[in-house]
Each structure stands twice: as structure tokens, then as C-alpha cells.
Write a protein that holds these residues in place. Sequence first.
Motif, PDB file in Angstrom:
ATOM      1  N   LEU A  84       0.834  -1.199   0.000  1.00 29.77           N
ATOM      2  CA  LEU A  84       0.000   0.000   0.000  1.00 29.77           C
ATOM      3  C   LEU A  84       0.870   1.251   0.000  1.00 29.77           C
ATOM      4  CD1 LEU A  84      -2.757   1.415   0.278  1.00 29.77           C
ATOM      5  CD2 LEU A  84      -2.512   1.184   2.763  1.00 29.77           C
ATOM      6  N   SER A  85       1.915   1.245   0.816  1.00 26.70           N
ATOM      7  CA  SER A  85       2.814   2.390   0.898  1.00 26.70           C
ATOM      8  C   SER A  85       3.479   2.656  -0.449  1.00 26.70           C
ATOM      9  CB  SER A  85       3.884   2.140   1.969  1.00 26.70           C
ATOM     10  OG  SER A  85       4.787   3.210   2.056  1.00 26.70           O
ATOM     11  N   PHE A  86       3.870   1.587  -1.136  1.00 26.72           N
ATOM     12  CA  PHE A  86       4.523   1.711  -2.439  1.00 26.72           C
ATOM     13  C   PHE A  86       3.567   2.294  -3.477  1.00 26.72           C
ATOM     14  CE2 PHE A  86       6.435  -0.357  -6.350  1.00 26.72           C
ATOM     15  CZ  PHE A  86       7.545   0.474  -6.383  1.00 26.72           C
ATOM     16  N   LEU A  87       2.329   1.823  -3.478  1.00 26.55           N
ATOM     17  CA  LEU A  87       1.329   2.348  -4.411  1.00 26.55           C
ATOM     18  C   LEU A  87       1.070   3.830  -4.156  1.00 26.55           C
ATOM     19  CD1 LEU A  87      -1.551  -0.274  -4.922  1.00 26.55           C
ATOM     20  CD2 LEU A  87       0.028   0.642  -6.631  1.00 26.55           C
ATOM     21  N   ILE A  88       0.955   4.188  -2.887  1.00 25.89           N
ATOM     22  CA  ILE A  88       0.701   5.585  -2.532  1.00 25.89           C
ATOM     23  C   ILE A  88       1.887   6.459  -2.942  1.00 25.89           C
ATOM     24  CG2 ILE A  88       0.484   7.183  -0.576  1.00 25.89           C
ATOM     25  CD1 ILE A  88      -1.288   5.091   0.783  1.00 25.89           C
ATOM     26  N   PHE A  89       3.097   5.963  -2.694  1.00 23.01           N
ATOM     27  CA  PHE A  89       4.280   6.735  -3.087  1.00 23.01           C
ATOM     28  C   PHE A  89       4.323   6.953  -4.591  1.00 23.01           C
ATOM     29  CE2 PHE A  89       8.547   6.574  -4.895  1.00 23.01           C
ATOM     30  CZ  PHE A  89       9.063   7.742  -4.384  1.00 23.01           C
ATOM     31  N   LEU A  90       4.130   5.877  -5.350  1.00 24.00           N
ATOM     32  CA  LEU A  90       4.169   6.002  -6.808  1.00 24.00           C
ATOM     33  C   LEU A  90       3.043   6.885  -7.328  1.00 24.00           C
ATOM     34  CD1 LEU A  90       5.077   2.392  -8.035  1.00 24.00           C
ATOM     35  CD2 LEU A  90       6.570   4.385  -7.877  1.00 24.00           C
ATOM     36  N   GLY A 308       3.025   7.227 -12.213  1.00 30.26           N
ATOM     37  CA  GLY A 308       2.145   7.702 -11.147  1.00 30.26           C
ATOM     38  C   GLY A 308       0.679   7.508 -11.471  1.00 30.26           C
ATOM     39  N   LEU A 309       0.315   7.768 -12.720  1.00 35.13           N
ATOM     40  CA  LEU A 309      -1.086   7.597 -13.121  1.00 35.13           C
ATOM     41  C   LEU A 309      -1.495   6.133 -13.045  1.00 35.13           C
ATOM     42  CD1 LEU A 309      -3.658   8.863 -14.176  1.00 35.13           C
ATOM     43  CD2 LEU A 309      -2.763   8.660 -16.503  1.00 35.13           C
ATOM     44  N   LEU A 310      -0.630   5.237 -13.509  1.00 32.80           N
ATOM     45  CA  LEU A 310      -0.927   3.804 -13.425  1.00 32.80           C
ATOM     46  C   LEU A 310      -1.044   3.353 -11.971  1.00 32.80           C
ATOM     47  CD1 LEU A 310       1.418   2.372 -16.225  1.00 32.80           C
ATOM     48  CD2 LEU A 310      -1.071   2.623 -16.304  1.00 32.80           C
ATOM     49  N   ALA A 311      -0.152   3.857 -11.107  1.00 35.67           N
ATOM     50  CA  ALA A 311      -0.199   3.491  -9.687  1.00 35.67           C
ATOM     51  C   ALA A 311      -1.473   4.014  -9.033  1.00 35.67           C
ATOM     52  CB  ALA A 311       1.030   4.039  -8.963  1.00 35.67           C
ATOM     53  N   LEU A 312      -1.893   5.211  -9.405  1.00 31.65           N
ATOM     54  CA  LEU A 312      -3.103   5.785  -8.821  1.00 31.65           C
ATOM     55  C   LEU A 312      -4.334   5.000  -9.252  1.00 31.65           C
ATOM     56  CD1 LEU A 312      -4.230   7.980  -7.031  1.00 31.65           C
ATOM     57  CD2 LEU A 312      -4.271   9.519  -8.998  1.00 31.65           C
ATOM     58  N   ALA A 314      -4.273   1.826 -10.042  1.00 40.55           N
ATOM     59  CA  ALA A 314      -4.185   0.559  -9.306  1.00 40.55           C
ATOM     60  C   ALA A 314      -4.653   0.735  -7.876  1.00 40.55           C
ATOM     61  CB  ALA A 314      -2.746   0.034  -9.345  1.00 40.55           C
ATOM     62  N   TYR A 315      -4.294   1.875  -7.261  1.00 36.60           N
ATOM     63  CA  TYR A 315      -4.747   2.166  -5.897  1.00 36.60           C
ATOM     64  C   TYR A 315      -6.270   2.259  -5.846  1.00 36.60           C
ATOM     65  CZ  TYR A 315      -5.859   4.786  -1.701  1.00 36.60           C
ATOM     66  OH  TYR A 315      -6.427   5.185  -0.514  1.00 36.60           O
ATOM     67  N   GLU A 316      -6.863   2.944  -6.820  1.00 37.22           N
ATOM     68  CA  GLU A 316      -8.320   3.093  -6.857  1.00 37.22           C
ATOM     69  C   GLU A 316      -9.009   1.742  -6.990  1.00 37.22           C
ATOM     70  OE1 GLU A 316     -10.248   5.649  -6.441  1.00 37.22           O
ATOM     71  OE2 GLU A 316      -8.734   7.214  -6.298  1.00 37.22           O
ATOM     72  N   ARG A 317      -8.452   0.873  -7.827  1.00 39.07           N
ATOM     73  CA  ARG A 317      -9.040  -0.472  -7.981  1.00 39.07           C
ATOM     74  C   ARG A 317      -8.941  -1.259  -6.679  1.00 39.07           C
ATOM     75  NH1 ARG A 317      -6.487  -0.424 -13.091  1.00 39.07           N
ATOM     76  NH2 ARG A 317      -4.777  -1.693 -12.279  1.00 39.07           N
ATOM     77  N   GLN A 318      -7.773  -1.159  -6.023  1.00 40.30           N
ATOM     78  CA  GLN A 318      -7.583  -1.854  -4.751  1.00 40.30           C
ATOM     79  C   GLN A 318      -8.536  -1.308  -3.689  1.00 40.30           C
ATOM     80  OE1 GLN A 318      -3.511  -2.803  -3.459  1.00 40.30           O
ATOM     81  NE2 GLN A 318      -3.998  -1.873  -1.495  1.00 40.30           N
TER      82      GLN A 318
END
Length: 323
Positions: A84-90, A308-312, A314-318
Motif C-alpha cells: 500500500l505504501s509503495f502504491l501511494i508513493f508512486l 504515477g497515473l498507473l499506480a493511482l 491501481a490504488y483506486e481499484r484496490q
Amino acid sequence: MSAPAPARASIPIKKLVWALVSAVVLYGGFALWADLDQLLPAIARVPIGVVLMACALSALNYGLRFARWELYLRRLQIEAPTRLSFLIFLAGLVMSLSPGKVGEVLKSALLRRSLGVAVARSAPVVFAERLSDLLGLFLIGGLGILTFKFGAGVFAVSLVAVLLLIAALQSRALVNRVLHLLDAFAPTRKLRPALEQAYTSTRALLSVGMLSSTTLLSALSWSLEGVAFWMLLDALGAVDLTLFKALFVYAISTLLGALSFLPGGLGLTEGTMVGALMLLGLLTSQATALAATYLIRLTTLWFGVGVGLLALLAYERQAARRP
């Protein structure tokens, strides 16, 4: 009675679109200035393998900066699962286009949404990241300033200003005096508890030991992108090229762009980079110097925004799957 859910952090699509449009207009103007007929062949001379290696070095840069992010979170005793921390950072990289990257406070909004961490407690991490980035770039560019005398005045004034800011923030008496003055205004008086919490976090993150280790991490991480710049310049046939010169040009250009508070440093970073390359005689053609600038910005700034956009997303899906 259950506590209300934290507000959702929306994806800043409009801001990204405006930044993209601005970049297209700006880069188009640069291309016309440098002669498009010479620019495109210059870009085509760079092997795709070199471009991919530059992206890989940028990715390593993000890895080191993530290690710094984790160091900051642990200092503030903010516990977040590594994934989670990695996704938020990216995800924060998507806001690299914001002035001074202040939009990366998005990471604090995501921490609040996922873990209930108060924004006032975690937002100073973003501030500390920017300060250590600046110090890292000062460290890389400092020797070059002494050698080439390029931008020495701006460099010295900027360095002194940053060091004075850090010293002021370490003075609890001075900060308390400022907070006391702000109490005279009703809107800021209501914010006093949040400001106190933010200052407590800031002071912890700017201790001498923490600042020393994070500055070294920053210098190492930004040096990786400087190496990528060196590879691109070599592919474009730069004259009398050394890694030292490439690191200096990249550091001073990125530093001036960051200090300008322009979105992503757009315009000033590119202009400084082209000017420095020609002033030092590394590249004599405006088109070739602009080609090097376009490619390093593509493999650093724009590559980061894409990651960053891809990570965001992915975060939204999670987050959508989370109860």
C-alpha cells in the motif's frame, strides 16, 4: 456509531490535461525555434535501447526515493503495509507537474483515506522530500558550479535561502512566535492544532541525522537520472563529454526548475538545459541540444507521470475492493 469514512481522493485528470496541453504548446514552440527538420533526425539517432535504459535508471531513482519515503514514515511512526505504501508513493508521481511538486500532498490524502492518518501529521513528509531533493541537487551541482562558474550567483543565493529556512524551522521559539501571530486571525486560529501537529512532524524530519541521510539518498537517486542524461548525450555525439559535466548540467537545470515553482519546472528546466549544453560546448546545434532535453524529460518527468497515473489507478481499484 461508526466513524465517517475519509473523503475519497479524486484523480486529478483536469490538472493533468492542462499540464499536458501546456507542455505540448511549450515543446512545440521550442521545436520551431530549434528547427523541426533538424530536431526529428537528431532524436531518431538515439537507439531505443538507450531510451529504455534511461527509463530503467529513472525507475531505480523512484526505488531509492521510496526507501526515503519509508524512512520518513517510520520516523513519524506511521505504519503502512509495504504494498500500500509503495502504491501511494508512486501515485504521488502523477503530481510531479504541480508547482514545486506540492501536489504530491495527494499522498497524505491517500494515507488518510486508507489508514486514517491525519493530513497534518503526514504532509510534512512531502515538504521534507522536497527539501532533501533540493539539498541533493545542490550537492551534485556544487562542484560543477566551482568548476564551470555557470549560475553561481543564483546557486549561492538559493542554497543560503534553503539553509536559512531549515535553521528557522529548527527554532521552536521562532515558530511559536509565528503561530502566536497567526492566532490574531480567526481562520488561522482554528487551524492552530493542525499547525502544531504539522510542525512537530516537520521538526522530527529535519533533524541533523535524518537530513544528512536523506540528502545522501536524494543525491544518489538524482545522480541516476544524471547518468541517464549522460547516456543520451553520448548517443547524440556530445563533444568532450564526461559524466561530471552531464551530472552538473542535469542537476543545475532541475534545481532551477524546482526553485521556479513552475509546474514540473516546464520551460525553465528545458531552457536552462539547452543553454548549458551549448555554453559548455557539449552540443553545438540547438536542435541536438533540444533533442537531448526532450529525451531526458520524456524518460524522467513524463515517465514518472505515467508511472504515477498507473499506480493511482491501481490504488483506486484496490480501494474499490476494500470493505
